[in-house]
Design a protein around this motif. Structure first.
Motif, PDB file in Angstrom:
ATOM      1  N   GLY A 246       0.785  -1.220   0.000  1.00  0.00           N
ATOM      2  CA  GLY A 246       0.000   0.000   0.000  1.00  0.00           C
ATOM      3  C   GLY A 246       0.819   1.271   0.000  1.00  0.00           C
ATOM      4  N   PHE A 247       1.977   1.262   0.668  1.00  0.00           N
ATOM      5  CA  PHE A 247       2.772   2.488   0.723  1.00  0.00           C
ATOM      6  C   PHE A 247       4.159   2.351   0.107  1.00  0.00           C
ATOM      7  CE2 PHE A 247       3.375   0.128   4.626  1.00  0.00           C
ATOM      8  CZ  PHE A 247       4.729   0.178   4.869  1.00  0.00           C
ATOM      9  N   LEU A 248       4.595   1.121  -0.196  1.00  0.00           N
ATOM     10  CA  LEU A 248       5.891   0.942  -0.838  1.00  0.00           C
ATOM     11  C   LEU A 248       5.783   0.649  -2.328  1.00  0.00           C
ATOM     12  CD1 LEU A 248       7.868  -1.082   1.882  1.00  0.00           C
ATOM     13  CD2 LEU A 248       8.011   1.354   1.338  1.00  0.00           C
ATOM     14  N   GLY A 249       4.598   0.261  -2.776  1.00  0.00           N
ATOM     15  CA  GLY A 249       4.340   0.091  -4.197  1.00  0.00           C
ATOM     16  C   GLY A 249       5.328  -0.792  -4.920  1.00  0.00           C
ATOM     17  N   ALA A 250       5.964  -0.227  -5.968  1.00  0.00           N
ATOM     18  CA  ALA A 250       6.878  -0.993  -6.816  1.00  0.00           C
ATOM     19  C   ALA A 250       8.087  -1.508  -6.051  1.00  0.00           C
ATOM     20  CB  ALA A 250       7.338  -0.131  -7.996  1.00  0.00           C
ATOM     21  N   ALA A 251       8.380  -0.876  -4.917  1.00  0.00           N
ATOM     22  CA  ALA A 251       9.549  -1.295  -4.144  1.00  0.00           C
ATOM     23  C   ALA A 251       9.376  -2.696  -3.560  1.00  0.00           C
ATOM     24  CB  ALA A 251       9.826  -0.299  -3.021  1.00  0.00           C
ATOM     25  N   VAL A 252       8.131  -3.165  -3.469  1.00  0.00           N
ATOM     26  CA  VAL A 252       7.890  -4.510  -2.947  1.00  0.00           C
ATOM     27  C   VAL A 252       7.087  -5.338  -3.948  1.00  0.00           C
ATOM     28  CG1 VAL A 252       8.087  -3.887  -0.517  1.00  0.00           C
ATOM     29  CG2 VAL A 252       5.867  -3.662  -1.665  1.00  0.00           C
ATOM     30  N   THR A 253       7.160  -4.979  -5.214  1.00  0.00           N
ATOM     31  CA  THR A 253       6.525  -5.749  -6.278  1.00  0.00           C
ATOM     32  C   THR A 253       7.586  -6.579  -6.967  1.00  0.00           C
ATOM     33  OG1 THR A 253       4.894  -3.983  -6.652  1.00  0.00           O
ATOM     34  CG2 THR A 253       5.160  -5.623  -8.402  1.00  0.00           C
ATOM     35  N   LYS A 254       7.293  -7.837  -7.211  1.00  0.00           N
ATOM     36  CA  LYS A 254       8.269  -8.735  -7.832  1.00  0.00           C
ATOM     37  C   LYS A 254       8.777  -8.140  -9.138  1.00  0.00           C
ATOM     38  CE  LYS A 254       8.826 -13.404  -9.712  1.00  0.00           C
ATOM     39  NZ  LYS A 254       8.139 -14.687 -10.017  1.00  0.00           N
ATOM     40  N   PRO A 255      10.087  -7.955  -9.280  1.00  0.00           N
ATOM     41  CA  PRO A 255      10.633  -7.393 -10.517  1.00  0.00           C
ATOM     42  C   PRO A 255      10.636  -8.421 -11.644  1.00  0.00           C
ATOM     43  CG  PRO A 255      12.422  -8.011  -9.068  1.00  0.00           C
ATOM     44  CD  PRO A 255      11.142  -8.226  -8.286  1.00  0.00           C
ATOM     45  N   LEU A 256      10.716  -7.933 -12.871  1.00  0.00           N
ATOM     46  CA  LEU A 256      10.799  -8.803 -14.041  1.00  0.00           C
ATOM     47  C   LEU A 256      11.931  -8.310 -14.936  1.00  0.00           C
ATOM     48  CD1 LEU A 256       7.037  -9.183 -15.104  1.00  0.00           C
ATOM     49  CD2 LEU A 256       8.435 -10.853 -13.868  1.00  0.00           C
ATOM     50  N   SER A 257      12.510  -9.214 -15.688  1.00  0.00           N
ATOM     51  CA  SER A 257      13.554  -8.805 -16.621  1.00  0.00           C
ATOM     52  C   SER A 257      12.913  -8.016 -17.755  1.00  0.00           C
ATOM     53  CB  SER A 257      14.297 -10.017 -17.180  1.00  0.00           C
ATOM     54  OG  SER A 257      13.499 -10.710 -18.117  1.00  0.00           O
ATOM     55  N   ALA A 258      13.646  -7.067 -18.299  1.00  0.00           N
ATOM     56  CA  ALA A 258      13.129  -6.262 -19.400  1.00  0.00           C
ATOM     57  C   ALA A 258      12.809  -7.139 -20.608  1.00  0.00           C
ATOM     58  CB  ALA A 258      14.136  -5.181 -19.772  1.00  0.00           C
ATOM     59  N   ASP A 259      13.612  -8.172 -20.822  1.00  0.00           N
ATOM     60  CA  ASP A 259      13.362  -9.081 -21.940  1.00  0.00           C
ATOM     61  C   ASP A 259      12.038  -9.817 -21.766  1.00  0.00           C
ATOM     62  OD1 ASP A 259      15.584  -8.549 -23.500  1.00  0.00           O
ATOM     63  OD2 ASP A 259      16.832 -10.047 -22.509  1.00  0.00           O
ATOM     64  N   ALA A 260      11.736 -10.229 -20.536  1.00  0.00           N
ATOM     65  CA  ALA A 260      10.483 -10.941 -20.279  1.00  0.00           C
ATOM     66  C   ALA A 260       9.284 -10.030 -20.529  1.00  0.00           C
ATOM     67  CB  ALA A 260      10.457 -11.452 -18.841  1.00  0.00           C
ATOM     68  N   VAL A 261       9.385  -8.782 -20.089  1.00  0.00           N
ATOM     69  CA  VAL A 261       8.290  -7.831 -20.308  1.00  0.00           C
ATOM     70  C   VAL A 261       8.112  -7.584 -21.803  1.00  0.00           C
ATOM     71  CG1 VAL A 261       7.481  -5.471 -19.922  1.00  0.00           C
ATOM     72  CG2 VAL A 261       8.565  -6.741 -18.063  1.00  0.00           C
ATOM     73  N   ALA A 262       9.206  -7.445 -22.520  1.00  0.00           N
ATOM     74  CA  ALA A 262       9.132  -7.222 -23.972  1.00  0.00           C
ATOM     75  C   ALA A 262       8.467  -8.403 -24.672  1.00  0.00           C
ATOM     76  CB  ALA A 262      10.536  -6.998 -24.534  1.00  0.00           C
ATOM     77  N   ASP A 263       8.840  -9.613 -24.290  1.00  0.00           N
ATOM     78  CA  ASP A 263       8.222 -10.804 -24.874  1.00  0.00           C
ATOM     79  C   ASP A 263       6.723 -10.825 -24.577  1.00  0.00           C
ATOM     80  OD1 ASP A 263      10.633 -11.697 -25.883  1.00  0.00           O
ATOM     81  OD2 ASP A 263      11.067 -13.010 -24.184  1.00  0.00           O
ATOM     82  N   ALA A 264       6.358 -10.417 -23.355  1.00  0.00           N
ATOM     83  CA  ALA A 264       4.953 -10.398 -22.964  1.00  0.00           C
ATOM     84  C   ALA A 264       4.167  -9.374 -23.781  1.00  0.00           C
ATOM     85  CB  ALA A 264       4.832 -10.085 -21.473  1.00  0.00           C
ATOM     86  N   VAL A 265       4.777  -8.226 -24.039  1.00  0.00           N
ATOM     87  CA  VAL A 265       4.119  -7.180 -24.829  1.00  0.00           C
ATOM     88  C   VAL A 265       3.785  -7.697 -26.223  1.00  0.00           C
ATOM     89  CG1 VAL A 265       4.481  -4.968 -25.988  1.00  0.00           C
ATOM     90  CG2 VAL A 265       5.109  -5.225 -23.579  1.00  0.00           C
ATOM     91  N   VAL A 266       4.755  -8.306 -26.877  1.00  0.00           N
ATOM     92  CA  VAL A 266       4.544  -8.800 -28.239  1.00  0.00           C
ATOM     93  C   VAL A 266       3.532  -9.952 -28.248  1.00  0.00           C
ATOM     94  CG1 VAL A 266       5.673  -9.910 -30.209  1.00  0.00           C
ATOM     95  CG2 VAL A 266       6.794  -8.010 -29.027  1.00  0.00           C
ATOM     96  N   GLU A 267       3.617 -10.828 -27.267  1.00  0.00           N
ATOM     97  CA  GLU A 267       2.668 -11.940 -27.175  1.00  0.00           C
ATOM     98  C   GLU A 267       1.250 -11.416 -26.987  1.00  0.00           C
ATOM     99  OE1 GLU A 267       1.194 -15.725 -27.256  1.00  0.00           O
ATOM    100  OE2 GLU A 267       3.267 -15.147 -27.643  1.00  0.00           O
TER     101      GLU A 267
END
Length: 296
Positions: A246-267
């Motif tokens: 609630g107050f830390l947001g992205a600081a406590v959200t599981k990170p992802l590799s940029a390549d994985a996010v890019a693959d997800a975008v195209v998919e």
């Protein structure tokens, strides 16, 4: 055999944008990148200063997002358009680094609560009210004038408007999973405003709003350290029932590799059933689905 898909990525020379181009090239798509500088400075987005082999299959075009006349012709015949532009802080980095502005002054300006506060939540309204000529978004005179409202919201809505006009099938917008204590609240709120306006104003076009967490890549060592901290924070957040999020947001959200996010975008663009906000768990699923296809 299906026709080759055509993708146009605005901000395709950036950290995530360049990887989206890479993922699309891997599918034999026709890929065009549009940015103010054109070809990427490879040492800033990869571990090498030399362009990778796949980059020669991308058309690297120059164009200012706030000057549609420079790029609307590139949207003709496009199946998908992606907006991968945005700013983390409104401080003038070049001014701070060169000594023209102190770091304290730069950060104070970035966290100014009144900056952009009076801007309309939908830049299209500026056209309807007669406040500005078509397309309704005035280009900034300098990088120092860029605001969250302009980069995270207005530029996305402007691009979506032109993409819809060109008959684009799907519009992808790189949003964010959450804010963070080190970022002004407007960083996230302007992205959410963009999502809402695009979905409401252009229902004939499939809007896909990617909400990635902190992204890392081994070519940027600092991202690995931040990702490790965020990963540890996500575990702690899960163990405490999510109270930290609630107050830390992205600081406590599981990170992802940029390549994985890019693959997800195209998919996601290729999958006509994917629409609306795409949260972190779905990004992981889409990236895994894309990876499995490469194994076939």
């Amino acid at each position: 055999m299906s026709a080759t898909k055509r993708l146009v990525v605005f901000g395709g020379n950036g950290f995530l944008g360049s990887r989206i181009c890479r993922a699309a090239v891997a599918r034999d798509w026709d890929v065009t990148s549009v940015s103010r500088s054109g070809t990427p400075h490879w040492s800033s987005v990869t571990s090498s200063s030399s362009p990778p082999a796949w980059s020669h299959k991308v058309s690297w075009e120059r164009g200012d997002i706030f000057r549609p006349a420079e790029w609307t012709s590139l949207l003709r015949g496009a199946d998908y358009v992606v907006h991968s532009l945005g700013i983390l802080l409104e401080a003038d980095y070049k001014g701070v680094i060169s000594g023209r502005e102190s770091p304290i002054a730069g950060l104070a300006r970035a966290f100014d609560r009144t900056k952009g506060a009076h801007a309309p939540a939908n830049p299209l309204e500026r056209v309807r009210r007669g406040e500005a000529p078509e397309p309704g978004v005035e280009p900034p005179a300098s990088p120092a004038q860029l605001t969250y409202e302009m980069m995270n919201r207005d530029s996305a809505i402007l691009l979506a408007k032109e993409a819809a006009r060109a008959g684009v099938e799907a519009f992808g917008f790189v949003s964010a999973a959450a804010g963070a204590p080190v970022l002004p609240a407007r960083y996230l709120s302007t992205k959410r405003e963009a999502e809402a306006v695009v979905a409401r104003e252009f229902p004939q076009m499939r809007g896909v709003f990617f909400r990635p967490p902190f992204m890392y890549d081994r070519s940027r060592k600092v991202t690995m350290a931040v990702a490790a901290a965020a990963a540890a924070g996500s575990v702690a957040n899960r163990l405490t029932g999510g109270v930290l999020g609630g107050f830390l947001g992205a600081a406590v959200t599981k990170p992802l590799s940029a390549d994985a996010v890019a693959d997800a975008v195209v998919e996601a663009l290729a999958d006509g059933s994917v629409k609306g906000p795409v949260e972190v768990p779905q990004l992981e699923e889409l990236a895994t689905k894309a990876w499995r296809k490469t194994m076939l």
